[in-house]
Design a protein around this motif. Sequence first.
Motif, mmCIF file in Angstrom:
data_model
loop_
_atom_site.group_PDB
_atom_site.id
_atom_site.type_symbol
_atom_site.label_atom_id
_atom_site.label_comp_id
_atom_site.label_asym_id
_atom_site.label_seq_id
_atom_site.Cartn_x
_atom_site.Cartn_y
_atom_site.Cartn_z
ATOM 1 N N VAL A 70 0.832 -1.199 0.000
ATOM 2 C CA VAL A 70 0.000 0.000 0.000
ATOM 3 C C VAL A 70 0.863 1.243 0.000
ATOM 4 N N LYS A 71 0.577 2.169 -0.900
ATOM 5 C CA LYS A 71 1.358 3.399 -1.000
ATOM 6 C C LYS A 71 1.000 4.363 0.139
ATOM 7 N N ALA A 72 1.890 5.303 0.366
ATOM 8 C CA ALA A 72 1.702 6.240 1.475
ATOM 9 C C ALA A 72 0.414 7.048 1.325
ATOM 10 N N LYS A 73 0.062 7.381 0.073
ATOM 11 C CA LYS A 73 -1.134 8.204 -0.132
ATOM 12 C C LYS A 73 -2.414 7.444 0.223
ATOM 13 N N ASP A 74 -2.323 6.124 0.302
ATOM 14 C CA ASP A 74 -3.486 5.316 0.640
ATOM 15 C C ASP A 74 -3.597 5.027 2.130
ATOM 16 N N GLU A 75 -2.622 5.471 2.924
ATOM 17 C CA GLU A 75 -2.608 5.131 4.337
ATOM 18 C C GLU A 75 -3.840 5.613 5.099
ATOM 19 N N PRO A 76 -4.360 6.830 4.865
ATOM 20 C CA PRO A 76 -5.566 7.242 5.601
ATOM 21 C C PRO A 76 -6.728 6.277 5.403
ATOM 22 N N ARG A 77 -6.928 5.794 4.166
ATOM 23 C CA ARG A 77 -8.010 4.842 3.927
ATOM 24 C C ARG A 77 -7.722 3.524 4.622
ATOM 25 N N LEU A 78 -6.460 3.129 4.661
ATOM 26 C CA LEU A 78 -6.094 1.901 5.354
ATOM 27 C C LEU A 78 -6.396 2.020 6.840
ATOM 28 N N GLN A 79 -6.139 3.192 7.399
ATOM 29 C CA GLN A 79 -6.469 3.428 8.803
ATOM 30 C C GLN A 79 -7.972 3.316 9.026
ATOM 31 N N ALA A 80 -8.753 3.837 8.069
ATOM 32 C CA ALA A 80 -10.208 3.760 8.193
ATOM 33 C C ALA A 80 -10.676 2.309 8.140
ATOM 34 N N VAL A 81 -10.022 1.500 7.288
ATOM 35 C CA VAL A 81 -10.357 0.082 7.205
ATOM 36 C C VAL A 81 -10.116 -0.603 8.542
ATOM 37 N N GLN A 82 -8.969 -0.304 9.165
ATOM 38 C CA GLN A 82 -8.663 -0.934 10.441
ATOM 39 C C GLN A 82 -9.608 -0.450 11.534
ATOM 40 N N GLN A 83 -9.959 0.837 11.496
ATOM 41 C CA GLN A 83 -10.874 1.364 12.494
ATOM 42 C C GLN A 83 -12.226 0.657 12.412
ATOM 43 N N LYS A 84 -12.697 0.421 11.184
ATOM 44 C CA LYS A 84 -13.956 -0.292 11.019
ATOM 45 C C LYS A 84 -13.850 -1.719 11.524
ATOM 46 N N ARG A 85 -12.690 -2.333 11.291
ATOM 47 C CA ARG A 85 -12.495 -3.700 11.772
ATOM 48 C C ARG A 85 -12.589 -3.748 13.292
ATOM 49 N N GLU A 86 -11.943 -2.788 13.954
ATOM 50 C CA GLU A 86 -11.976 -2.758 15.411
ATOM 51 C C GLU A 86 -13.392 -2.525 15.923
ATOM 52 N N THR A 87 -14.146 -1.672 15.200
ATOM 53 C CA THR A 87 -15.527 -1.408 15.603
ATOM 54 C C THR A 87 -16.378 -2.668 15.459
ATOM 55 N N LYS A 88 -16.143 -3.432 14.370
ATOM 56 C CA LYS A 88 -16.911 -4.658 14.149
ATOM 57 C C LYS A 88 -16.661 -5.692 15.236
ATOM 58 N N LEU A 89 -15.467 -5.652 15.831
ATOM 59 C CA LEU A 89 -15.131 -6.616 16.870
ATOM 60 C C LEU A 89 -15.828 -6.304 18.194
ATOM 61 N N GLU A 90 -16.362 -5.093 18.308
ATOM 62 C CA GLU A 90 -17.072 -4.728 19.519
ATOM 63 C C GLU A 90 -18.452 -5.394 19.539
ATOM 64 N N PRO A 91 -19.041 -5.611 20.713
ATOM 65 C CA PRO A 91 -20.347 -6.282 20.782
ATOM 66 C C PRO A 91 -21.468 -5.427 20.201
ATOM 67 N N VAL A 92 -22.452 -6.104 19.625
ATOM 68 C CA VAL A 92 -23.621 -5.435 19.059
ATOM 69 C C VAL A 92 -24.719 -5.374 20.116
ATOM 70 N N HIS A 93 -25.278 -4.182 20.309
ATOM 71 C CA HIS A 93 -26.386 -4.000 21.239
ATOM 72 C C HIS A 93 -27.571 -3.409 20.475
ATOM 73 N N LEU A 94 -28.754 -3.896 20.754
ATOM 74 C CA LEU A 94 -29.938 -3.403 20.058
ATOM 75 C C LEU A 94 -30.192 -1.925 20.329
ATOM 76 N N THR A 95 -29.701 -1.426 21.451
ATOM 77 C CA THR A 95 -29.893 -0.007 21.760
ATOM 78 C C THR A 95 -29.152 0.897 20.763
ATOM 79 N N GLN A 96 -28.186 0.315 20.051
ATOM 80 C CA GLN A 96 -27.452 1.093 19.053
ATOM 81 C C GLN A 96 -28.342 1.521 17.899
#
Length: 222
Positions: free
Chosen positions: A23-49
Motif C-alpha cells: 500500500v502506498k503512502a497516499k493510501d494510508e488514511p483509507r487503510l487506517q479507516a479500514v482498520q478502524q472499522k475492523r476494530e468497531t466490528k469486533l465490539e459487541p452489538v447492542h440493540l440499543t445502538q
Amino acid sequence: MKRQHLLPKLKKKRKNKRRIKIVKAKDEPRLQAVQQKRETKLEPVHLTQIWEIPNLVTCYRIFSALILFGFAWTNVSRWLVLTVYFTGLASDKIDGTLARWLKKETPLGLRLEPIADALLVYAILLYLSFHTDFPNWILWLATVVLVIGAFVTIIRTIFGKKEYYVPNFPESKAMVFLFHLTAIMYLFNIPYRWIALYATLIGGIITFISYILRMHYFHLEE
C-alpha cells in the motif's frame, strides 16, 4: 481489547503467481479507516445502538426498500417511486457523514449498511422488471449475485482471517452514477435506455476487474 497500531504489518505473499502490492503512502488514511472499522466490528452489538441517529437513517433506507418492494406489486405514480428511491439513495450518503461527524460508528451500523444498500438496489430492479421493459434476466442475475455475496460474507465472517483493502478508484463512482441513470431512464421510458443499460453492464465488468486488481490482502497485528 488493546488498541491495535493504526498501520498493520503488511506481508508480501504469492497469490495466483503474482505478488501482492504494498500500500502506498497516499493510501494510508483509507487503510487506517479500514482498520478502524475492523476494530468497531469486533465490539459487541447492542440493540440499543439502533437509536443512534446514523443508524436510524440507515433503517430508513431499509424502510424505503421495503416500500419499493410493495410498489412492485401495485400501480402507483412513478414520481412517487422516484421520490422514495432518491430519498433512500440520499440516506446512503447521510448516514456515513453523520457517523463520522458525530463519532457514532457502531458495530450494528456497520452490519446494517451493506444490507440496506443491497435491498435498495434489488428493490428498484424488481420494480423495473415488473413495470417496465427492463430485462428480467438481469433481475435473476442480481438474485444470484446477492445470494453468492451473502454466502461469501457468512463464510468470511466465520472462517476468514484475512482483511481486504481496496484503494479508492474513479470507476466505482462512475458505475454507481451510470446505474442510477439507467434506472431513471427505464422508470420513465426514456429513448435509447438500452444503450445506458449495456453501458452499465460493461462498466460493471470493468469495475469488478478493477476491484480485484486493486485489492490488497494483509494481516493486522494481533
